[in-house]
Design a protein around this motif. Structure first.
Motif, PDB file in Angstrom:
ATOM      1  N   GLY A  86       0.953  -1.259   0.036  1.00 43.05           N
ATOM      2  CA  GLY A  86       0.071  -0.297   0.239  1.00 43.05           C
ATOM      3  C   GLY A  86       1.069   1.091   0.204  1.00 43.05           C
ATOM      4  O   GLY A  86       2.104   0.890   1.239  1.00 43.05           O
ATOM      5  N   THR A  87       0.649   2.228  -0.662  1.00 43.57           N
ATOM      6  CA  THR A  87       1.186   3.654  -0.538  1.00 43.57           C
ATOM      7  C   THR A  87       0.702   4.430  -0.287  1.00 43.57           C
ATOM      8  O   THR A  87      -0.783   4.706  -0.830  1.00 43.57           O
ATOM      9  N   PHE A  88       1.107   5.380   0.075  1.00 41.09           N
ATOM     10  CA  PHE A  88       0.278   7.127   0.947  1.00 41.09           C
ATOM     11  C   PHE A  88       1.121   7.648   0.802  1.00 41.09           C
ATOM     12  O   PHE A  88       2.351   8.282   0.227  1.00 41.09           O
ATOM     13  N   ASP A  89      -0.130   9.250   0.800  1.00 38.81           N
ATOM     14  CA  ASP A  89       0.865  10.659   0.040  1.00 38.81           C
ATOM     15  C   ASP A  89       0.280  11.550   0.838  1.00 38.81           C
ATOM     16  O   ASP A  89      -0.583  11.506   0.898  1.00 38.81           O
ATOM     17  N   LEU A  90       1.267  12.090   1.629  1.00 40.30           N
ATOM     18  CA  LEU A  90       0.660  12.996   2.732  1.00 40.30           C
ATOM     19  C   LEU A  90       0.700  14.540   2.198  1.00 40.30           C
ATOM     20  O   LEU A  90       1.861  14.025   2.284  1.00 40.30           O
ATOM     21  N   ASN A  91      -0.139  14.967   1.677  1.00 37.99           N
ATOM     22  CA  ASN A  91       0.204  17.052   2.300  1.00 37.99           C
ATOM     23  C   ASN A  91       0.061  17.286   3.226  1.00 37.99           C
ATOM     24  O   ASN A  91      -1.120  17.502   3.873  1.00 37.99           O
ATOM     25  N   PRO A  92       1.103  18.255   4.267  1.00 45.13           N
ATOM     26  CA  PRO A  92       0.730  18.439   5.417  1.00 45.13           C
ATOM     27  C   PRO A  92       0.179  19.985   5.332  1.00 45.13           C
ATOM     28  O   PRO A  92      -0.278  20.303   5.828  1.00 45.13           O
ATOM     29  N   VAL A  93       0.468  20.858   3.817  1.00 44.88           N
ATOM     30  CA  VAL A  93      -0.154  21.768   3.589  1.00 44.88           C
ATOM     31  C   VAL A  93      -1.395  21.549   3.574  1.00 44.88           C
ATOM     32  O   VAL A  93      -2.440  22.944   4.352  1.00 44.88           O
ATOM     33  N   SER A 134       2.100  10.923  16.893  1.00 46.02           N
ATOM     34  CA  SER A 134       2.477  11.727  17.069  1.00 46.02           C
ATOM     35  C   SER A 134       4.455  11.347  16.295  1.00 46.02           C
ATOM     36  O   SER A 134       4.685  11.852  15.851  1.00 46.02           O
ATOM     37  N   ALA A 135       3.585  10.100  15.538  1.00 50.43           N
ATOM     38  CA  ALA A 135       4.349   9.362  14.802  1.00 50.43           C
ATOM     39  C   ALA A 135       4.977  10.466  13.340  1.00 50.43           C
ATOM     40  O   ALA A 135       6.146  10.914  12.620  1.00 50.43           O
ATOM     41  N   ILE A 136       3.722  11.024  12.886  1.00 49.27           N
ATOM     42  CA  ILE A 136       3.975  11.734  11.753  1.00 49.27           C
ATOM     43  C   ILE A 136       3.601  12.610  11.932  1.00 49.27           C
ATOM     44  O   ILE A 136       4.404  13.419  10.945  1.00 49.27           O
ATOM     45  N   GLU A 137       3.616  13.257  13.105  1.00 46.30           N
ATOM     46  CA  GLU A 137       4.228  15.192  13.483  1.00 46.30           C
ATOM     47  C   GLU A 137       5.572  15.001  13.268  1.00 46.30           C
ATOM     48  O   GLU A 137       6.063  15.862  13.136  1.00 46.30           O
ATOM     49  N   HIS A 138       5.982  13.867  14.535  1.00 44.95           N
ATOM     50  CA  HIS A 138       7.469  14.458  14.455  1.00 44.95           C
ATOM     51  C   HIS A 138       7.762  13.871  12.948  1.00 44.95           C
ATOM     52  O   HIS A 138       9.300  14.994  12.814  1.00 44.95           O
ATOM     53  N   ALA A 139       8.077  13.051  11.899  1.00 44.00           N
ATOM     54  CA  ALA A 139       8.076  13.091  10.567  1.00 44.00           C
ATOM     55  C   ALA A 139       8.221  14.836   9.666  1.00 44.00           C
ATOM     56  O   ALA A 139       9.371  14.791   9.075  1.00 44.00           O
ATOM     57  N   LEU A 140       7.259  15.753  10.506  1.00 45.62           N
ATOM     58  CA  LEU A 140       6.694  16.211   9.422  1.00 45.62           C
ATOM     59  C   LEU A 140       7.852  17.473  10.013  1.00 45.62           C
ATOM     60  O   LEU A 140       7.372  19.127  10.090  1.00 45.62           O
ATOM     61  N   TYR A 148       9.517   8.393   8.745  1.00 47.63           N
ATOM     62  CA  TYR A 148       8.077   8.128   9.372  1.00 47.63           C
ATOM     63  C   TYR A 148       8.598   6.452   9.781  1.00 47.63           C
ATOM     64  O   TYR A 148       8.351   6.507   8.529  1.00 47.63           O
ATOM     65  N   GLU A 149       8.370   6.110  10.453  1.00 48.04           N
ATOM     66  CA  GLU A 149       7.996   4.077  10.163  1.00 48.04           C
ATOM     67  C   GLU A 149       7.728   3.438  11.989  1.00 48.04           C
ATOM     68  O   GLU A 149       7.331   4.682  13.320  1.00 48.04           O
ATOM     69  N   LYS A 150       6.212   3.334  11.185  1.00 47.29           N
ATOM     70  CA  LYS A 150       5.338   3.135  12.789  1.00 47.29           C
ATOM     71  C   LYS A 150       4.828   1.748  12.020  1.00 47.29           C
ATOM     72  O   LYS A 150       4.146   1.907  11.073  1.00 47.29           O
ATOM     73  N   ARG A 164       2.319  -2.277   8.741  1.00 52.82           N
ATOM     74  CA  ARG A 164       4.142  -1.088   8.837  1.00 52.82           C
ATOM     75  C   ARG A 164       4.327  -0.222   7.895  1.00 52.82           C
ATOM     76  O   ARG A 164       4.221  -1.053   6.768  1.00 52.82           O
ATOM     77  N   ALA A 165       4.389   1.002   8.778  1.00 50.93           N
ATOM     78  CA  ALA A 165       4.565   1.654   7.947  1.00 50.93           C
ATOM     79  C   ALA A 165       5.247   2.931   7.533  1.00 50.93           C
ATOM     80  O   ALA A 165       6.369   2.895   8.576  1.00 50.93           O
ATOM     81  N   LYS A 166       6.259   2.781   6.585  1.00 54.45           N
ATOM     82  CA  LYS A 166       7.760   3.498   6.028  1.00 54.45           C
ATOM     83  C   LYS A 166       7.363   4.554   5.034  1.00 54.45           C
ATOM     84  O   LYS A 166       6.907   4.902   4.601  1.00 54.45           O
ATOM     85  N   GLY A 167       7.890   6.059   5.639  1.00 56.36           N
ATOM     86  CA  GLY A 167       7.905   6.953   4.654  1.00 56.36           C
ATOM     87  C   GLY A 167       9.241   7.898   5.016  1.00 56.36           C
ATOM     88  O   GLY A 167       9.651   7.896   5.828  1.00 56.36           O
ATOM     89  N   LYS A 168       8.822   9.050   4.203  1.00 56.72           N
ATOM     90  CA  LYS A 168       9.936  10.568   4.384  1.00 56.72           C
ATOM     91  C   LYS A 168       9.211  11.558   3.578  1.00 56.72           C
ATOM     92  O   LYS A 168       8.647  11.335   2.540  1.00 56.72           O
ATOM     93  N   THR A 169       9.533  12.205   4.902  1.00 53.28           N
ATOM     94  CA  THR A 169       8.921  13.634   4.450  1.00 53.28           C
ATOM     95  C   THR A 169       9.715  14.725   3.513  1.00 53.28           C
ATOM     96  O   THR A 169      11.148  14.541   3.848  1.00 53.28           O
TER      97      THR A 169
END
Length: 182
Positions: A86-93, A134-140, A148-150, A164-169
């Motif tokens: 599964g892939t994800f993409d978050l636009n924090p703005v 919290s892990a998302i906020e930390h990665a941002l 990001y890994e959780k 198991r989610a892994k990502g990069k900001t």
């Protein structure tokens, strides 16, 4: 001259040609200025033609790069789907959270539906939700390095699914998060 050819009188005529001479000088100056402007225009046209040729070359290169990117994207999608990822993409703005069809199915969504971040976090097990957020906020935060890994559980229709989610900001030049993908 009289009948014997002797000069007996002189006649002199004159005309004021000042305006004519001034107009002639103005025409000469205007012609010089026109020539100067034409030379500048010719130089600008030459530069523009060079720029257009460069633009055409850049557009051709861009088209080739876009074609290669499309091929690479297709190959990546094939590999991701074959691996069952599964892939994800978050636009924090904007807060927009998107994912591929497999990820959407994990969250109980149809392929054409959008994922709202609030919906995505609502299906996370109560015991994991705060840590994931919290892990998302930390990665941002740029000081985190953007990693990001959780591992957590999604509860949908009473059935838990462990993911198991892994990502990069990605951060902009000012250090603000502009994208978290994984």
């Amino acid at each position: 001259r009289d009948e014997s050819g002797k000069i007996y009188g002189v006649m002199n005529t004159a005309a004021d040609v000042s305006d004519l001479e001034i107009a002639k000088q103005q025409i000469e100056l205007a012609a010089k200025e026109t020539n100067r402007l034409n030379e500048q225009l010719a130089a600008l046209n030459e530069e523009l033609m060079t720029s257009n040729e460069e633009m055409t070359e850049y557009n051709q290169q861009l088209s080739l790069l876009y074609e290669q990117l499309s091929i690479n994207q297709g190959e990546l999608e094939l590999a991701v789907n074959a691996a069952g990822l599964g892939t994800f993409d978050l636009n924090p703005v904007t807060g927009r959270f998107s994912g591929n069809d497999l990820l959407k199915s994990w969250f109980g969504l149809a392929p054409e539906e959008e994922i709202e971040l609030a919906h995505a976090t609502n299906v996370i097990a109560d015991s994991d939700r705060k840590e994931v957020i919290s892990a998302i906020e930390h990665a941002l935060n740029i000081s985190s390095g953007g990693d990001y890994e959780k591992e957590y559980s999604i509860i949908l229709s009473g059935k838990p699914r462990i993911v198991r989610a892994k990502g990069k900001t990605l951060f902009n030049s000012e250090g603000r998060a502009i994208r978290l993908s994984g």
